[in-house]
Design a protein around this motif. Structure first.
Motif, short mmCIF file in Angstrom:
data_model
loop_
_atom_site.label_atom_id
_atom_site.label_comp_id
_atom_site.label_asym_id
_atom_site.label_seq_id
_atom_site.Cartn_x
_atom_site.Cartn_y
_atom_site.Cartn_z
N TYR A 84 0.92 -1.19 -0.18
CA TYR A 84 0.10 -0.03 -0.14
C TYR A 84 1.07 1.26 -0.15
O TYR A 84 1.68 1.43 1.10
N LEU A 85 1.10 1.81 -1.15
CA LEU A 85 2.02 3.08 -1.34
C LEU A 85 1.05 4.45 -1.01
O LEU A 85 0.20 4.47 -1.91
N HIS A 86 1.77 5.15 -0.13
CA HIS A 86 0.85 6.45 0.19
C HIS A 86 1.91 7.31 0.69
O HIS A 86 2.56 6.94 1.88
N GLN A 87 2.52 8.47 0.32
CA GLN A 87 3.33 9.19 0.59
C GLN A 87 2.99 10.06 1.93
O GLN A 87 3.97 10.26 2.82
N TYR A 88 1.63 10.15 2.23
CA TYR A 88 1.20 11.02 3.34
C TYR A 88 0.48 10.16 4.48
O TYR A 88 -0.32 10.77 4.92
N LEU A 134 0.88 12.46 -8.08
CA LEU A 134 0.74 11.63 -9.41
C LEU A 134 1.75 10.77 -9.33
O LEU A 134 1.86 9.57 -9.89
N THR A 135 3.12 11.21 -8.71
CA THR A 135 4.34 10.64 -8.98
C THR A 135 4.21 9.10 -8.02
O THR A 135 5.13 8.44 -8.23
N ILE A 136 3.25 8.90 -7.37
CA ILE A 136 2.95 7.92 -6.67
C ILE A 136 2.92 6.68 -7.54
O ILE A 136 3.20 5.24 -7.29
N ALA A 137 2.57 7.01 -8.89
CA ALA A 137 2.38 5.84 -10.04
C ALA A 137 3.92 5.15 -10.31
O ALA A 137 3.93 3.98 -10.76
N LEU A 197 8.01 19.24 -5.25
CA LEU A 197 8.38 18.41 -6.24
C LEU A 197 9.61 17.47 -6.04
O LEU A 197 9.76 16.36 -6.35
N LYS A 198 10.58 18.22 -5.20
CA LYS A 198 11.76 17.36 -4.86
C LYS A 198 11.35 16.24 -4.01
O LYS A 198 11.90 15.28 -4.03
N SER A 199 10.41 16.66 -3.22
CA SER A 199 10.01 15.39 -2.15
C SER A 199 9.24 14.27 -2.89
O SER A 199 9.43 13.11 -2.49
N PHE A 200 8.35 14.59 -3.77
CA PHE A 200 7.80 13.55 -4.42
C PHE A 200 8.68 12.62 -5.36
O PHE A 200 8.56 11.50 -5.34
#
Length: 417
Positions: A5-9, A103-106, A74-77
């Protein structure tokens, strides 16, 4: 089956912010699945894994917060996309579930399934890149082209797509994705958590002398460009003359907080009928929703933002607190049809202030709106009901083999892979 399960936040219940991933992950674990969340943390120096309520959270040291500018974000993403690609691939999921934004989670979603039979399910929480393009965050043509390209790749690579609202589904389908490939699973109401908090709400009111038993309008969440919390400040300036007893309470922070507070000072409403409080964890928000006469969810006057599925709306439904919004779209249709709140104009400030003031001082209208809100919470947006819907999507994507023969990840680990 094993779910990556990928979720940055990702946020715990003790943090402020959305707890959708936490609630979904723990319910998937209760269902018997081996759930591994991959997320970022601004407070750690090295990666580590934490066991939390039946599932694992793999924390990566990637800073992010709502006060960052566009370049920092953007750097963090990008950094999280690269680091989580490695972690996600090592976890060998039977299904990979990547939830945006960003969107970079793709990228890690695709990387985690590349050259493997594991399917990718992609969740769309906001219409990226449509939203940042509309907000001016992707000004250069090459950036817009790159974002649209990544969007197309994400949808093509996904076995299934989850959208958080009907309007988001329409936006996804408009890019060429078949409608049957998209399932709507909106944000949810934690009904048991919010029920029976009236005494806590009264105690919260009593702790604030400027509130007492006056009508209360509550905004809880990010103070960013998308949210246009300045709209509430401008309404407050008009309410001072028409409904001076109404109090607007803003609980949160973000990169527009200072600008909003400066506008409130300029209009002479901060500390008069607008009050700013710092963000609090979810369990403390319960009392504030119980104290409020209405809660409000605002967005900037940009059409694409009307597709939103803001968490605060569904928390308010669970609390039985009417909802006020300032945009059209599916939520406006829902509020009008159900009677669970009020839809204001983003342009007509005088008319909107009058309608809000009249509504929040009408006890019978508030009681009726609160009952309608609670019905929506129970009948349409109950957390367990929507978690079951997500589980069915992930299980269908993984296929029966993942459910009946155990995960490939476990077999690989036993072989020492």
């Amino acid at each position: 089956m094993r779910i990556v399960y990928l979720h940055q936040y990702f946020r715990k219940p003790t943090d402020n912010g959305s707890n959708r991933t936490y609630e979904m992950a723990r319910r998937l674990a209760v269902r018997g699945h081996d759930v591994h969340v991959v997320s970022s943390s601004s407070t750690v120096d090295e990666a580590f894994t934490e066991q939390l309520d039946g599932f694992s959270v793999h924390w990566l040291p990637v800073p992010y917060d709502n006060t960052m500018g566009i370049g920092e974000r953007l750097k963090s993403f990008v950094e999280f996309a690269l680091r989580s690609s490695v972690t996600g691939r090592m976890l060998r999921g039977d299904v990979v579930f990547a939830t945006s934004t960003p969107l970079t989670i793709a990228i890690p979603g695709i990387a985690s399934t590349l050259l493997r039979r594991s399917p990718l399910v992609f969740e769309v929480r906001d219409l990226w890149p449509a939203v940042p393009i509309a907000m001016g965050a992707l000004g250069a043509p090459w950036m817009r082209a790159l974002a649209h390209g990544l969007e197309k790749i994400a949808y093509t690579a996904s076995t299934h797509v989850v959208a958080l609202s009907p309007d988001m589904k329409d936006g996804i389908v408009a890019t060429g994705v078949p409608a049957e490939k998209v399932t709507i699973i909106p944000n949810a109401s934690d009904n048991e958590l919010f029920a029976g908090r009236e005494e806590e709400g009264q105690a919260w009111r009593a702790r604030h002398d400027w509130l007492g038993d006056r009508p209360m309008v509550f905004y809880g969440g990010t103070i960013g460009k998308v949210n246009d919390v300045g709209y509430l400040v401008r309404l407050a300036a008009r309410l001072r003359s028409t409904h001076p007893e109404v109090r607007i309470v803003v609980v949160g922070t973000g990169n527009e907080e200072q600008a909003v507070r400066a506008e409130a000072l300029r209009l002479g409403v901060e500390g008069e009928n607008v009050f700013f409080l710092p963000p609090v964890p979810k369990f403390e928000v319960l009392a504030i929703f119980a104290a409020a006469d209405v809660s409000v969810s605002t967005v900037d006057d940009i059409p694409v933002l009307a597709a939103n599925s803001a968490n605060k709306v569904f928390d308010s439904f669970a609390a039985g607190t009417p909802v006020v919004i300032n945009h059209e779209g599916w939520l406006a249709d829902l509020l009008r049809a159900s009677g669970a709140g009020l839809v204001l104009s983003p342009q007509d400030l005088d008319g909107s202030a009058q309608r809000l003031g009249d509504y929040v001082t009408d006890r019978e209208a508030l009681r009726s709106g609160g009952r309608a809100a609670r019905r929506l919470a129970v009948e349409q947006f109950d957390r367990q009901m929507l978690a079951d819907r997500l589980a069915e999507v992930l299980e269908a994507a993984a296929g029966p083999a993942a459910l009946t023969t155990g995960t490939r990840a476990r077999r690989a680990l036993r072989r020492g892979a």
